[in-house]
Design an enzyme around this catalytic site. Structure first.
Site, PDB file in Angstrom:
ATOM      1  N   HIS A 107       0.828  -1.021   0.057  1.00 45.41           N
ATOM      2  CA  HIS A 107       0.089   0.113  -0.015  1.00 45.41           C
ATOM      3  C   HIS A 107       0.988   1.352  -0.007  1.00 45.41           C
ATOM      4  O   HIS A 107       2.112   1.216   0.124  1.00 45.41           O
ATOM      5  CB  HIS A 107      -0.882   0.049   1.260  1.00 45.41           C
ATOM      6  CG  HIS A 107      -0.443   0.068   2.458  1.00 45.41           C
ATOM      7  ND1 HIS A 107       0.727  -0.976   3.153  1.00 45.41           N
ATOM      8  CD2 HIS A 107      -0.661   1.013   3.290  1.00 45.41           C
ATOM      9  CE1 HIS A 107       0.964  -0.609   4.084  1.00 45.41           C
ATOM     10  NE2 HIS A 107       0.384   0.503   4.636  1.00 45.41           N
ATOM     11  N   HIS A 136       1.250   3.577   1.948  1.00 42.44           N
ATOM     12  CA  HIS A 136       1.767   4.673   3.245  1.00 42.44           C
ATOM     13  C   HIS A 136       3.243   4.713   3.304  1.00 42.44           C
ATOM     14  O   HIS A 136       3.924   3.742   2.819  1.00 42.44           O
ATOM     15  CB  HIS A 136       1.209   3.892   4.550  1.00 42.44           C
ATOM     16  CG  HIS A 136      -0.245   4.333   4.994  1.00 42.44           C
ATOM     17  ND1 HIS A 136      -1.019   3.346   5.979  1.00 42.44           N
ATOM     18  CD2 HIS A 136      -0.877   5.451   4.868  1.00 42.44           C
ATOM     19  CE1 HIS A 136      -1.919   4.137   5.962  1.00 42.44           C
ATOM     20  NE2 HIS A 136      -2.146   5.278   5.391  1.00 42.44           N
ATOM     21  N   ASP A 152       5.664   4.370   5.297  1.00 45.44           N
ATOM     22  CA  ASP A 152       6.762   3.491   5.905  1.00 45.44           C
ATOM     23  C   ASP A 152       7.001   2.160   5.007  1.00 45.44           C
ATOM     24  O   ASP A 152       7.678   1.361   5.400  1.00 45.44           O
ATOM     25  CB  ASP A 152       6.371   3.313   7.306  1.00 45.44           C
ATOM     26  CG  ASP A 152       4.866   2.478   7.467  1.00 45.44           C
ATOM     27  OD1 ASP A 152       3.727   2.989   6.890  1.00 45.44           O
ATOM     28  OD2 ASP A 152       4.800   1.851   8.250  1.00 45.44           O
ATOM     29  N   HIS A 153       6.043   2.084   3.835  1.00 44.43           N
ATOM     30  CA  HIS A 153       6.258   1.004   3.056  1.00 44.43           C
ATOM     31  C   HIS A 153       6.563   1.389   1.636  1.00 44.43           C
ATOM     32  O   HIS A 153       6.685   0.460   0.740  1.00 44.43           O
ATOM     33  CB  HIS A 153       4.709   0.320   3.058  1.00 44.43           C
ATOM     34  CG  HIS A 153       4.322  -0.387   4.017  1.00 44.43           C
ATOM     35  ND1 HIS A 153       4.238  -1.597   4.422  1.00 44.43           N
ATOM     36  CD2 HIS A 153       3.945   0.343   5.309  1.00 44.43           C
ATOM     37  CE1 HIS A 153       3.870  -1.914   5.848  1.00 44.43           C
ATOM     38  NE2 HIS A 153       3.867  -0.898   6.080  1.00 44.43           N
ATOM     39  N   HIS A 200      -7.483  -2.039   5.789  1.00 36.10           N
ATOM     40  CA  HIS A 200      -6.672  -0.653   6.180  1.00 36.10           C
ATOM     41  C   HIS A 200      -6.878   0.330   5.425  1.00 36.10           C
ATOM     42  O   HIS A 200      -8.178   0.321   4.488  1.00 36.10           O
ATOM     43  CB  HIS A 200      -5.216  -1.235   5.659  1.00 36.10           C
ATOM     44  CG  HIS A 200      -4.011  -0.622   6.225  1.00 36.10           C
ATOM     45  ND1 HIS A 200      -3.803  -0.414   7.470  1.00 36.10           N
ATOM     46  CD2 HIS A 200      -3.127   0.368   5.815  1.00 36.10           C
ATOM     47  CE1 HIS A 200      -2.777   0.174   7.925  1.00 36.10           C
ATOM     48  NE2 HIS A 200      -2.335   1.008   6.715  1.00 36.10           N
ATOM     49  N   ASP A 254      -0.316  -4.259   5.876  1.00 35.08           N
ATOM     50  CA  ASP A 254      -0.948  -3.828   7.018  1.00 35.08           C
ATOM     51  C   ASP A 254      -2.365  -4.290   7.069  1.00 35.08           C
ATOM     52  O   ASP A 254      -2.929  -4.126   6.078  1.00 35.08           O
ATOM     53  CB  ASP A 254      -0.704  -2.460   7.156  1.00 35.08           C
ATOM     54  CG  ASP A 254       0.641  -2.115   7.619  1.00 35.08           C
ATOM     55  OD1 ASP A 254       1.505  -2.695   7.601  1.00 35.08           O
ATOM     56  OD2 ASP A 254       0.763  -0.691   7.752  1.00 35.08           O
ATOM     57  N   HIS A 257       6.502  -5.741  11.757  1.00 40.98           N
ATOM     58  CA  HIS A 257       5.684  -4.539  12.029  1.00 40.98           C
ATOM     59  C   HIS A 257       5.427  -4.119  13.309  1.00 40.98           C
ATOM     60  O   HIS A 257       4.353  -4.061  13.651  1.00 40.98           O
ATOM     61  CB  HIS A 257       4.435  -4.509  10.848  1.00 40.98           C
ATOM     62  CG  HIS A 257       4.061  -3.134  10.537  1.00 40.98           C
ATOM     63  ND1 HIS A 257       3.108  -2.458  11.355  1.00 40.98           N
ATOM     64  CD2 HIS A 257       4.197  -2.227   9.419  1.00 40.98           C
ATOM     65  CE1 HIS A 257       2.598  -1.619  10.841  1.00 40.98           C
ATOM     66  NE2 HIS A 257       3.252  -1.209   9.695  1.00 40.98           N
TER      67      HIS A 257
END
Length: 305
Positions: free
Chosen positions: A64, A66, A68-69, A141, A212, A270
């Site tokens: 996805h 976001h 942090d990914h 999510h 996530d 995570h």
């Protein structure tokens, strides 16, 4: 298959954990294959601490969008060009991944000197090269998010060479045809069916890498019967409601899913930055109380599938 965790922290990096990135090493003397699942900030720097060359990467799967990914992706793409790498690269990800990559390259005056393909995916099978297939499953999510199931195709069983020699079949090209399950005719007129001399097929390995997610309808199908399941355990049991409110899972939920799905091994990752080493061991104990075959991923941990 071999998993190498490059980042295992949730949201933000810590002194000991970078944000999410996982390598899947498929390389073999007879085949190539180095895949990356998610690419948080600093991923290319983490790669420098391993034996793996970014030039060997041929596929990147983004769960996805976001940060942090994702935020490590533009730098990694540009560094491949600056290193003179020409091997093609394919990126798979949700709607918006193309715009993100193309915008980052355009406004920074950057480019790639190698063929770059960007595939925006939906739920369902997204890739099959005859050796293995990858299927995407929707997660729970705030952003569109996917988990990936990687399945090797079954391998042909071993050919019983001794029995064939006893039947008067000379070693050589005929053995290759028989190993493919074909029927051959010998000079004396006898027909030999390869299927009669093959052991049972060797089942391929299966791996589930979750994006996530809070509890979701697709989770069981994604994880069912896999050898290894990689799942977030962002918060502990006591903070389960908070985890779910943000589209994440607790230790209990990850372990309960592993048990219900009948997986071989659960690897949790995570981890919230609120947990130090002692806190992480607490997360691991909570999971093992429900599903004993649980491991905690640390940065640079390596697991065989």
């Amino acid at each position: 298959m071999e998993l190498i965790f490059l980042g295992t922290s949730a949201g933000v990096p810590t002194r000991t954990r970078n944000v999410t990135a996982i390598l899947l090493n498929l390389q073999h003397p007879t085949q190539s294959g180095l895949w990356l699942f998610d690419c948080g900030e600093g991923t290319q720097h983490q790669l420098l601490h391993t034996a793996f060359n970014p030039g060997k990467l041929d596929k990147i799967f983004i769960s996805h969008l976001h940060g942090d990914h994702l935020f490590g992706l533009p730098g990694l793409l540009c560094s491949r060009s600056m290193s003179g790498i020409i091997q093609p690269l394919t990126i798979y990800g949700p709607h918006g991944i193309r715009e993100f990559v193309e915008t980052a390259l355009r406004i920074s005056g950057s480019w790639t000197d190698y063929p770059l393909e960007i595939v925006e995916i939906g739920a369902g099978e997204i890739f099959d090269d005859g050796l293995r297939k990858v299927t995407a499953y929707p997660m729970e999510h705030p952003l569109e998010c996917y988990g990936y199931r990687i399945e090797e195709h079954d391998k042909p069983g071993a050919l019983n060479a001794q029995a064939l020699k006893a039947a008067g079949v000379p070693p050589g090209p005929l053995f290759q045809e028989l190993k493919a399950g074909k029927t051959i005719m010998l000079d004396d007129g006898r027909q030999i069916n390869g299927a009669d001399y093959l052991a049972a097929p060797v089942p391929g390995k299966a791996l589930a890498i979750f994006g996530d997610t809070g509890p979701c309808d697709a989770a069981l199908e994604l994880a069912k019967g896999v050898d290894v399941m990689v799942h977030e355990a962002t918060l502990d049991m006591a903070m389960e409601a908070k985890a779910n409110s943000r589209g994440h899972s607790s230790t209990r939920q990850a372990a309960a899913l592993a048990r219900e799905a009948g997986v071989g091994k659960l690897i949790i990752t995570h981890v919230s930055s609120r947990y130090d080493d002692k806190g992480c061991q607490h997360l691991l104990r909570e999971c093992r109380s429900i599903f004993p075959a649980t491991e905690l991923a640390n940065d640079f941990a390596v697991f065989n599938v």
